[in-house]
Design a protein around this motif. Structure first.
Motif, PDB file in Angstrom:
ATOM      1  N   HIS A 217       5.043  16.334  -4.823  1.00 31.43           N
ATOM      2  CA  HIS A 217       5.043  14.944  -4.363  1.00 31.43           C
ATOM      3  C   HIS A 217       6.313  14.573  -3.605  1.00 31.43           C
ATOM      4  O   HIS A 217       6.388  13.482  -3.042  1.00 31.43           O
ATOM      5  CB  HIS A 217       4.855  13.997  -5.551  1.00 31.43           C
ATOM      6  CG  HIS A 217       3.427  13.823  -5.932  1.00 31.43           C
ATOM      7  ND1 HIS A 217       2.865  14.423  -7.027  1.00 31.43           N
ATOM      8  CD2 HIS A 217       2.430  13.124  -5.352  1.00 31.43           C
ATOM      9  CE1 HIS A 217       1.593  14.078  -7.105  1.00 31.43           C
ATOM     10  NE2 HIS A 217       1.300  13.299  -6.099  1.00 31.43           N
TER      11      HIS A 217
ATOM     12  N   ALA B 140      10.936   7.961   2.583  1.00 28.29           N
ATOM     13  CA  ALA B 140      10.434   8.995   1.673  1.00 28.29           C
ATOM     14  C   ALA B 140       8.972   8.691   1.357  1.00 28.29           C
ATOM     15  O   ALA B 140       8.546   7.535   1.400  1.00 28.29           O
ATOM     16  CB  ALA B 140      11.271   9.002   0.401  1.00 28.29           C
ATOM     17  N   PRO B 141       8.195   9.743   1.018  1.00 27.19           N
ATOM     18  CA  PRO B 141       6.779   9.522   0.678  1.00 27.19           C
ATOM     19  C   PRO B 141       6.666   8.438  -0.402  1.00 27.19           C
ATOM     20  O   PRO B 141       7.350   8.494  -1.414  1.00 27.19           O
ATOM     21  CB  PRO B 141       6.332  10.882   0.128  1.00 27.19           C
ATOM     22  CG  PRO B 141       7.284  11.875   0.721  1.00 27.19           C
ATOM     23  CD  PRO B 141       8.583  11.153   0.879  1.00 27.19           C
ATOM     24  N   VAL B 142       5.792   7.467  -0.172  1.00 28.34           N
ATOM     25  CA  VAL B 142       5.792   6.281  -1.031  1.00 28.34           C
ATOM     26  C   VAL B 142       5.213   6.591  -2.407  1.00 28.34           C
ATOM     27  O   VAL B 142       5.689   6.068  -3.422  1.00 28.34           O
ATOM     28  CB  VAL B 142       5.066   5.115  -0.329  1.00 28.34           C
ATOM     29  CG1 VAL B 142       4.980   3.902  -1.238  1.00 28.34           C
ATOM     30  CG2 VAL B 142       5.813   4.747   0.954  1.00 28.34           C
ATOM     31  N   ILE B 143       4.220   7.457  -2.471  1.00 31.81           N
ATOM     32  CA  ILE B 143       3.677   7.789  -3.797  1.00 31.81           C
ATOM     33  C   ILE B 143       4.750   8.542  -4.606  1.00 31.81           C
ATOM     34  O   ILE B 143       4.882   8.339  -5.819  1.00 31.81           O
ATOM     35  CB  ILE B 143       2.336   8.571  -3.669  1.00 31.81           C
ATOM     36  CG1 ILE B 143       1.600   8.601  -5.005  1.00 31.81           C
ATOM     37  CG2 ILE B 143       2.506   9.977  -3.155  1.00 31.81           C
ATOM     38  CD1 ILE B 143       0.599   7.497  -5.135  1.00 31.81           C
TER      39      ILE B 143
ATOM     40  N   SER C 241       0.840  -1.191   0.000  1.00 36.45           N
ATOM     41  CA  SER C 241       0.000   0.000   0.000  1.00 36.45           C
ATOM     42  C   SER C 241       0.875   1.240   0.000  1.00 36.45           C
ATOM     43  O   SER C 241       1.880   1.283   0.706  1.00 36.45           O
ATOM     44  CB  SER C 241      -0.877   0.000   1.251  1.00 36.45           C
ATOM     45  OG  SER C 241      -1.458   1.281   1.434  1.00 36.45           O
ATOM     46  N   VAL C 242       0.488   2.257  -0.778  1.00 34.91           N
ATOM     47  CA  VAL C 242       1.233   3.518  -0.725  1.00 34.91           C
ATOM     48  C   VAL C 242       1.025   4.229   0.611  1.00 34.91           C
ATOM     49  O   VAL C 242       1.702   5.210   0.901  1.00 34.91           O
ATOM     50  CB  VAL C 242       0.891   4.481  -1.888  1.00 34.91           C
ATOM     51  CG1 VAL C 242       1.336   3.906  -3.223  1.00 34.91           C
ATOM     52  CG2 VAL C 242      -0.589   4.836  -1.913  1.00 34.91           C
ATOM     53  N   GLY C 243       0.105   3.710   1.431  1.00 37.12           N
ATOM     54  CA  GLY C 243      -0.094   4.262   2.771  1.00 37.12           C
ATOM     55  C   GLY C 243       0.771   3.608   3.828  1.00 37.12           C
ATOM     56  O   GLY C 243       0.709   3.983   4.993  1.00 37.12           O
ATOM     57  N   ALA C 244       1.592   2.626   3.440  1.00 36.65           N
ATOM     58  CA  ALA C 244       2.480   1.957   4.402  1.00 36.65           C
ATOM     59  C   ALA C 244       3.884   2.538   4.290  1.00 36.65           C
ATOM     60  O   ALA C 244       4.313   2.943   3.211  1.00 36.65           O
ATOM     61  CB  ALA C 244       2.510   0.457   4.133  1.00 36.65           C
ATOM     62  N   TYR C 245       4.603   2.591   5.424  1.00 37.29           N
ATOM     63  CA  TYR C 245       6.027   2.914   5.355  1.00 37.29           C
ATOM     64  C   TYR C 245       6.708   1.895   4.453  1.00 37.29           C
ATOM     65  O   TYR C 245       6.404   0.699   4.523  1.00 37.29           O
ATOM     66  CB  TYR C 245       6.706   2.771   6.723  1.00 37.29           C
ATOM     67  CG  TYR C 245       6.306   3.711   7.815  1.00 37.29           C
ATOM     68  CD1 TYR C 245       6.395   5.084   7.666  1.00 37.29           C
ATOM     69  CD2 TYR C 245       5.894   3.211   9.049  1.00 37.29           C
ATOM     70  CE1 TYR C 245       6.070   5.935   8.710  1.00 37.29           C
ATOM     71  CE2 TYR C 245       5.570   4.059  10.103  1.00 37.29           C
ATOM     72  CZ  TYR C 245       5.655   5.420   9.930  1.00 37.29           C
ATOM     73  OH  TYR C 245       5.338   6.251  10.968  1.00 37.29           O
ATOM     74  N   SER C 246       7.673   2.342   3.677  1.00 40.17           N
ATOM     75  CA  SER C 246       8.532   1.403   2.954  1.00 40.17           C
ATOM     76  C   SER C 246       9.801   1.193   3.768  1.00 40.17           C
ATOM     77  O   SER C 246       9.987   1.806   4.822  1.00 40.17           O
ATOM     78  CB  SER C 246       8.893   1.970   1.586  1.00 40.17           C
ATOM     79  OG  SER C 246       9.820   3.035   1.730  1.00 40.17           O
TER      80      SER C 246
END
Lengths: 480, 480
Positions: free
Chosen positions: A309, A337-340, A108-113
């Motif tokens: 972004h 960093a922001p995943v999106i 999910s782009v809402g999860a930390y990478s």
């Protein structure tokens, strides 16, 4: 004791960041007044933010492929409706495939990478670098960042040990560097770019600045190169890059190559530091193997222009693994960093290819942005060349022009009376009278006795350029 | 001289961030091995990342309303097809309205916003704070940030002037605080939370720690409170908050209230520092008017769990305008928080209301996440209560349990032989034998002579809890 400007961190107080400084704040106030319909007292109808490379604030449209993919990453439920997407909404199949692939790697782009970025995206960047440079790239030395600014911040935090640590920065420079060094209480070692040679690097000047700093007891550790140049708009030749690498190798300096404008090149060709370094290593059989190179890139600039972004990455070459471990630790403290933004980096380095369903539209949009930038750069350059006391190098790359301005003594005196530098005084009057916000050269540093301003060439139309020309004439007449 | 671990910034080297440290790195290696099908030598089939509050990495689904809005922000072209969106894709009209409103305020999510955030989003947060607290809030003192971590980083950078600057932090604490202070070379002033009182604050302990630091020449400037607690899971009473405010006011300390878990409360009610402060100010006719309060919130936690989007904000109360000007300058150097994350903050503080088309689904999803967290917290707490030598406070809030573990002397000796603290040794064996990754208490700090670990209660199912129970029994038997 309550916090006051005198007892807080004085390094923050000393840091300067003119791109978002007093002029920018004032321009936002004007914009807000106009938006509220309270602009009747102002001699202009619009504020033109030519102070910052913010393409989508102006007329640059996002690239459709990028945003179609991003919309599916944000709402993967849409992928349950491929028929609707393709037929009713015009999403080509390669958009769907890319989104599915990214989701399979990201979750999910809402999860930390992972802190250094999504592994598959790092692999994807490595492959891009191999194609771009013709030399291998290793994903384990790639770090995703929140724009290139965050990458620069990370690298400077690790490289600078104390007050004596010196970082060579070009003059003029993008003030992120001087501001970050002020925050770290490290020592900027400025070297002038050569305005008479299209703002190229001059090795003698660099050596001289280095020797002087050494003599002053500075522990010089790194040289920053911004190519294509910000604020100068220069695009370095391979020979200039070779000279810098040779110098850095001789003096054991880290090379930090800020290459965020690598696709904004109008004259000649972009040469990456990595490809030139690898070529030199190959030619010499190992002479340059010990060189440490950090090169940075971003989704904020180029034809992508997705700065909101906050996506970017840096690649490390030749760094000690234990130093890299500390870089990893530093980035992990801010989690990731922001995943999106990371996903958009993947799309930037792997855009649609000829034959892909999205290619034609992508190519058309991309080319239109590129040509638009070139045309406006040329038009503004032409306008500047007819202004009294103004000289401007031909636009070669990036998003900026950085003309020299020569102001009458009476203007310089009037500036002093207001407690401002002459270029700041000039830019403030320009903003107040035309609504055009540019940044004075003093915000970037400039050779002593010279004055400049930086303008982006992102704003649409030519009316605003005309208003600069008109303002300039009146200003010169007034203070003659 | 090439960079080495010995000549880089030693503040980075000293910083510790256990949440993403050796155990986390090892767990990612296991995960990669399993994904490549090379896990045959491992005694488990899955890695359970209970080391970090990363809801969407586990089973937590994003809230539909948030992601539908985000998909339209990413691709505004979709708004040209309202019929398709509503009828074929099931986008309710309030999703369309929200996206249109945000786009009208933001322009493009690909453009930089103002450095402190999109003005309309700041207004929206201010209105939320007024509803939450029953007291006015001023948008001009609200700053959007890339998650709360970035906000903490900003505030500590401005508040800490030098080595002597002291920041009171709870023990146990979230290691962002100790790591940031290490990077700034400022002085952490630890105060123990009271495990015997459900990890509440104890004013005598706080006063004692403060006096000791003062006596040591530390210039104590700020007290950090994490409420609900991380890693403790505590939820502070209003009386505890009042006592902290009264103390901070007396000693002229900035209060930094980390309130990112404000909706993760299972026992009692969340009391914001802002509302308690305003109430105390009202009651006393100005006694607490000089208090400086910074309170932080985030989209990463709660039922939203959008940590990959890096969104958050902080509100300042009672700060000197010139100090705020420096905070603005600091954030401007990194340009702005991710704009899509800013938009999700707006959605978080203004979710669908009863009667809105999206309300029913939103409410169902939100409640399911909340109840799921509570049920798992309770189940894990029950399991812990049956484990030999383990004691754990009842879960009150946040996403964590922080049990005490008492280990046999032979285990402590075995840990020492491996150069590890006993809790780290325990957690390493747990990971190797079960695939469950938790964080040793030493990563957060713990009262001397005590041992703990932190686990999230985000992971689905109960099998992994069973494997902790089984591991623990075997571990205790082995080292008895």
């Amino acid at each position: 004791m309550r916090l006051s400007k005198d007892n807080i961190n004085q390094r923050v107080r000393r840091a300067e960041y003119a791109v978002r400084g007093e002029l920018a704040v004032k321009s936002e106030e004007f914009r807000a007044r106009l938006a509220r319909g309270h602009g009747s007292g102002l001699p202009f109808k619009h504020v033109i933010s030519a102070n910052i490379g913010n393409p989508q604030q102006l007329d640059q449209k996002p690239l459709t492929f990028f945003r179609q993919v991003a919309s599916l990453l944000e709402n993967p439920d849409l992928l349950q409706h491929p028929h609707v997407l393709v037929n009713s909404l015009g999403y080509p199949p390669d958009v769907l495939e890319r989104a599915k692939w990214l989701l399979s790697k990201v979750g999910s782009v809402g999860a930390y990478s992972a802190s250094s970025g999504v592994p598959a995206i790092k692999e994807s960047i490595a492959k891009f670098l191999e194609r771009r440079d013709g030399f291998p790239a290793d994903a384990s030395h790639i770090y995703l960042s929140a724009g290139a600014s965050s990458g620069v911040n990370t690298l400077l935090n690790v490289i600078c040990a104390d007050k004596k640590s010196g970082i060579m920065i070009p003059i003029p420079q993008y003030p992120l560097y001087s501001a970050s060094l002020a925050l770290l209480d490290a020592t900027p070692v400025p070297y002038n770019l050569d305005e008479s040679k299209a703002w190229g690097t001059d090795l003698d000047t660099i050596c001289h600045a280095y020797q002087k700093a050494k003599a002053d007891g500075v522990d010089v550790r790194c040289i920053v190169i911004i190519n294509p140049g910000n604020p100068t708009g220069a695009s370095l030749s391979e020979a200039d890059i070779r000279a810098v690498i040779d110098f850095a190798s001789r003096e054991n300096l880290v090379v930090m190559a800020d290459e965020v404008y690598q696709t904004n090149v109008f004259v000649g060709k972009f040469h990456s530091f990595k490809s030139v370094l690898r070529t030199m290593q190959k030619e010499t059989g190992g002479k340059y193997d010990a060189l440490e190179l950090a090169s940075l890139h971003s989704i904020s600039k180029g034809m992508v222009g997705e700065c909101g972004h906050r996506g970017g990455y840096f690649e490390l070459v030749g760094f000690d693994p234990q130093v890299e471990a500390n870089i990893y630790k530093f980035v992990s403290i801010m989690l990731c960093a922001p995943v999106i933004g990371q996903c958009l980096v993947q799309v930037m380095v792997n855009p649609p290819e000829p034959g892909d369903p999205s290619y034609e539209l992508y190519n058309r949009e991309y080319t239109a942005v590129y040509e638009g930038l070139r045309e406006r750069a040329t038009a503004i350059h032409d306008a500047f060349s007819h202004m009294e006391g103004v000289e401007c190098n031909q636009p070669q790359g990036s998003m900026y022009l950085f003309p020299t301005i020569r102001l009458p003594q009476r203007a310089i005196d009037a500036a002093a009376a207001e407690g401002r530098s002459p270029d700041e005084f000039y830019c403030m009057r320009l903003l107040e009278q035309t609504g055009v916000c540019v940044v004075p050269g003093s915000g970037f540093g400039q050779a002593q006795g010279t004055l400049h301003f930086r303008t982006t060439f992102l704003a649409p139309g030519t009316e605003w350029v005309g208003s600069i020309v008109k303002f300039h004439k009146e200003f010169m007449d007034k203070y003659r």
